[in-house]
Design a protein around this motif. Structure first.
Motif, PDB file in Angstrom:
ATOM      1  N   GLU A  37      13.212  55.123  21.730  1.00 38.62           N
ATOM      2  CA  GLU A  37      13.678  53.758  21.510  1.00 38.62           C
ATOM      3  C   GLU A  37      15.060  53.749  20.860  1.00 38.62           C
ATOM      4  O   GLU A  37      15.940  52.961  21.240  1.00 38.62           O
ATOM      5  N   ALA A  38      15.289  54.631  19.885  1.00 39.38           N
ATOM      6  CA  ALA A  38      16.591  54.695  19.224  1.00 39.38           C
ATOM      7  C   ALA A  38      17.696  55.006  20.223  1.00 39.38           C
ATOM      8  O   ALA A  38      18.780  54.406  20.191  1.00 39.38           O
ATOM      9  N   ALA A  39      17.431  55.954  21.130  1.00 41.37           N
ATOM     10  CA  ALA A  39      18.441  56.311  22.129  1.00 41.37           C
ATOM     11  C   ALA A  39      18.705  55.149  23.075  1.00 41.37           C
ATOM     12  O   ALA A  39      19.868  54.864  23.413  1.00 41.37           O
ATOM     13  N   LEU A  40      17.664  54.460  23.506  1.00 40.33           N
ATOM     14  CA  LEU A  40      17.845  53.341  24.435  1.00 40.33           C
ATOM     15  C   LEU A  40      18.598  52.194  23.771  1.00 40.33           C
ATOM     16  O   LEU A  40      19.472  51.576  24.386  1.00 40.33           O
ATOM     17  N   VAL A  41      18.292  51.910  22.517  1.00 42.66           N
ATOM     18  CA  VAL A  41      18.992  50.831  21.805  1.00 42.66           C
ATOM     19  C   VAL A  41      20.471  51.163  21.654  1.00 42.66           C
ATOM     20  O   VAL A  41      21.340  50.292  21.776  1.00 42.66           O
ATOM     21  N   LEU A  54      22.317  36.645  39.421  1.00 37.32           N
ATOM     22  CA  LEU A  54      22.212  37.648  38.365  1.00 37.32           C
ATOM     23  C   LEU A  54      21.792  39.017  38.902  1.00 37.32           C
ATOM     24  O   LEU A  54      22.292  40.041  38.440  1.00 37.32           O
ATOM     25  N   ASN A  55      20.870  39.027  39.851  1.00 38.90           N
ATOM     26  CA  ASN A  55      20.406  40.335  40.331  1.00 38.90           C
ATOM     27  C   ASN A  55      21.542  41.132  40.951  1.00 38.90           C
ATOM     28  O   ASN A  55      21.677  42.340  40.737  1.00 38.90           O
ATOM     29  N   ASN A  56      22.407  40.457  41.692  1.00 44.55           N
ATOM     30  CA  ASN A  56      23.539  41.145  42.314  1.00 44.55           C
ATOM     31  C   ASN A  56      24.610  41.503  41.293  1.00 44.55           C
ATOM     32  O   ASN A  56      25.277  42.536  41.421  1.00 44.55           O
ATOM     33  N   ALA A  57      24.791  40.665  40.279  1.00 43.21           N
ATOM     34  CA  ALA A  57      25.748  40.989  39.227  1.00 43.21           C
ATOM     35  C   ALA A  57      25.296  42.241  38.473  1.00 43.21           C
ATOM     36  O   ALA A  57      26.106  43.124  38.169  1.00 43.21           O
ATOM     37  N   ILE A  58      23.998  42.318  38.191  1.00 44.13           N
ATOM     38  CA  ILE A  58      23.473  43.498  37.505  1.00 44.13           C
ATOM     39  C   ILE A  58      23.637  44.735  38.386  1.00 44.13           C
ATOM     40  O   ILE A  58      24.073  45.799  37.923  1.00 44.13           O
ATOM     41  N   ALA A  59      23.310  44.608  39.663  1.00 44.62           N
ATOM     42  CA  ALA A  59      23.456  45.741  40.575  1.00 44.62           C
ATOM     43  C   ALA A  59      24.907  46.197  40.668  1.00 44.62           C
ATOM     44  O   ALA A  59      25.187  47.398  40.737  1.00 44.62           O
ATOM     45  N   THR A  60      25.836  45.235  40.661  1.00 40.14           N
ATOM     46  CA  THR A  60      27.255  45.583  40.705  1.00 40.14           C
ATOM     47  C   THR A  60      27.637  46.435  39.511  1.00 40.14           C
ATOM     48  O   THR A  60      28.334  47.450  39.635  1.00 40.14           O
ATOM     49  N   GLY A  61      27.191  46.026  38.327  1.00 35.54           N
ATOM     50  CA  GLY A  61      27.492  46.802  37.125  1.00 35.54           C
ATOM     51  C   GLY A  61      26.848  48.172  37.151  1.00 35.54           C
ATOM     52  O   GLY A  61      27.491  49.190  36.867  1.00 35.54           O
ATOM     53  N   VAL A  62      25.573  48.223  37.494  1.00 39.17           N
ATOM     54  CA  VAL A  62      24.849  49.495  37.527  1.00 39.17           C
ATOM     55  C   VAL A  62      25.484  50.464  38.512  1.00 39.17           C
ATOM     56  O   VAL A  62      25.538  51.679  38.264  1.00 39.17           O
ATOM     57  N   ARG A  79      21.744  50.392  29.577  1.00 36.22           N
ATOM     58  CA  ARG A  79      22.955  49.603  29.810  1.00 36.22           C
ATOM     59  C   ARG A  79      22.663  48.355  30.632  1.00 36.22           C
ATOM     60  O   ARG A  79      23.393  47.360  30.549  1.00 36.22           O
ATOM     61  N   SER A  80      21.595  48.364  31.420  1.00 37.19           N
ATOM     62  CA  SER A  80      21.236  47.176  32.197  1.00 37.19           C
ATOM     63  C   SER A  80      20.983  45.971  31.305  1.00 37.19           C
ATOM     64  O   SER A  80      21.206  44.826  31.715  1.00 37.19           O
ATOM     65  N   VAL A  81      20.518  46.215  30.089  1.00 41.60           N
ATOM     66  CA  VAL A  81      20.270  45.112  29.157  1.00 41.60           C
ATOM     67  C   VAL A  81      21.588  44.420  28.803  1.00 41.60           C
ATOM     68  O   VAL A  81      21.700  43.193  28.852  1.00 41.60           O
ATOM     69  N   GLY A  82      22.600  45.202  28.449  1.00 39.89           N
ATOM     70  CA  GLY A  82      23.903  44.624  28.149  1.00 39.89           C
ATOM     71  C   GLY A  82      24.538  43.974  29.358  1.00 39.89           C
ATOM     72  O   GLY A  82      25.169  42.916  29.246  1.00 39.89           O
TER      73      GLY A  82
END
Length: 270
Positions: free
Chosen positions: A67-71, A96-104, A236-239
């Motif tokens: 959890e610490a690493a993921l945070v 949003l789904n496409n925006a997230i995919a673009t970032g990832v 990073r998907s959270v951010g």
């Protein structure tokens, strides 16, 4: 044309999609053999990540470290390419789904891959040390090898931070886990040996960064190097989601990388 092969059976199709991760049938959902209704409300999201990847639930100490690493990796501001392009994409009407995919999809070897690369490197140091080579010598030899094909050493130094503010809390938790017998500490020792070697003869050291710290965590917890990148993507998907959502509320359309009043430099001679 004759075909002597037998026609595929229902069993052939079932075997084609065989999996030990999940079982879904009418009125039944199991994750690694555990009914979903037993997991909901009793196991954390981080615990379920561990369960799906490793096949069993983590110990409390393992869960705290993961959890610490993921945070630590959820966000690094809109100057991070994965965040910037997600915000741009969010203004283009794609959802949003496409925006997230673009970032990832920007999380490659250069942006997002340092944790995986550092885990490979630290694994080499750790293996040599476990074989009996002094860890300082192992660190020096492995770093010298890495520098023959890259000027950048993954997991060390930072373009913004003199000392990454995530270093102490992450490595501190790993040290506590070593003391509690949760992990062995071999990756922690390897990382510190590399850090000390890089500091020799320098007035300004090159400290370990968040990619290196999370590599230590993932290595101590027994994750394979490719999963270091996969776990970073989850984090990073959270951010990315948060920034994309914020951008949708700011009313911009077709946001470019610079305000319209600023024009890119034109190179007339190219």
């Amino acid at each position: 044309m004759s075909d002597d092969s037998a026609a595929p059976t229902v069993g052939d199709v079932s075997d084609w999609w065989s999996t030990g991760i999940s079982r879904v049938e009418p009125d039944l959902i199991e994750l690694r053999g555990r009914p979903i209704q037993d997991l909901i409300g009793s196991v954390s999201f981080v615990g379920v990540i561990w369960l799906l990847l490793r096949g069993q639930l983590p110990t409390p100490g393992q869960e705290r470290l993961l959890e610490a690493a993921l945070v630590s990796s959820v966000d690094h501001g809109p100057h991070a390419p994965s965040i910037a392009v997600a915000r741009i994409a969010a203004t283009c009407g794609i959802g949003l789904n496409n925006a997230i995919a673009t970032g990832v999809n920007t999380l490659g070897d250069v942006h997002g891959g340092a944790g995986e690369q550092c885990l490979h490197m630290l694994g080499e140091v750790a293996s040599r040390a476990e074989a009996g080579e002094p860890i300082e010598k192992a660190a020096s030899s492995v770093v010298e090898q890495w520098r023959t094909h890259s000027r950048y050493l993954p997991g060390y130094g930072h373009r913004f931070h003199t000392v990454d503010p995530r270093r102490e809390p992450l490595l501190g938790r790993v040290q506590e886990a070593v003391g509690d017998g949760v992990v062995a500490g071999v990756y922690l020792r390897a990382a510190k040996a590399v850090e000390e070697m890089l500091a020799n003869g320098r007035t300004r050291p090159i400290p370990i960064n968040v990619d290196g710290c999370t590599a230590v965590v993932y290595g101590e917890l027994g994750f394979a190097p490719p999963l270091a990148r996969g776990l970073f993507v989850l984090s990073r998907s959270v951010g990315i989601l948060a920034h994309a959502w914020e951008e949708t509320g700011q009313g911009r359309r077709n946001k470019g990388p610079m305000p319209p009043s600023i024009q890119p430099t034109y190179l007339a001679d190219t």
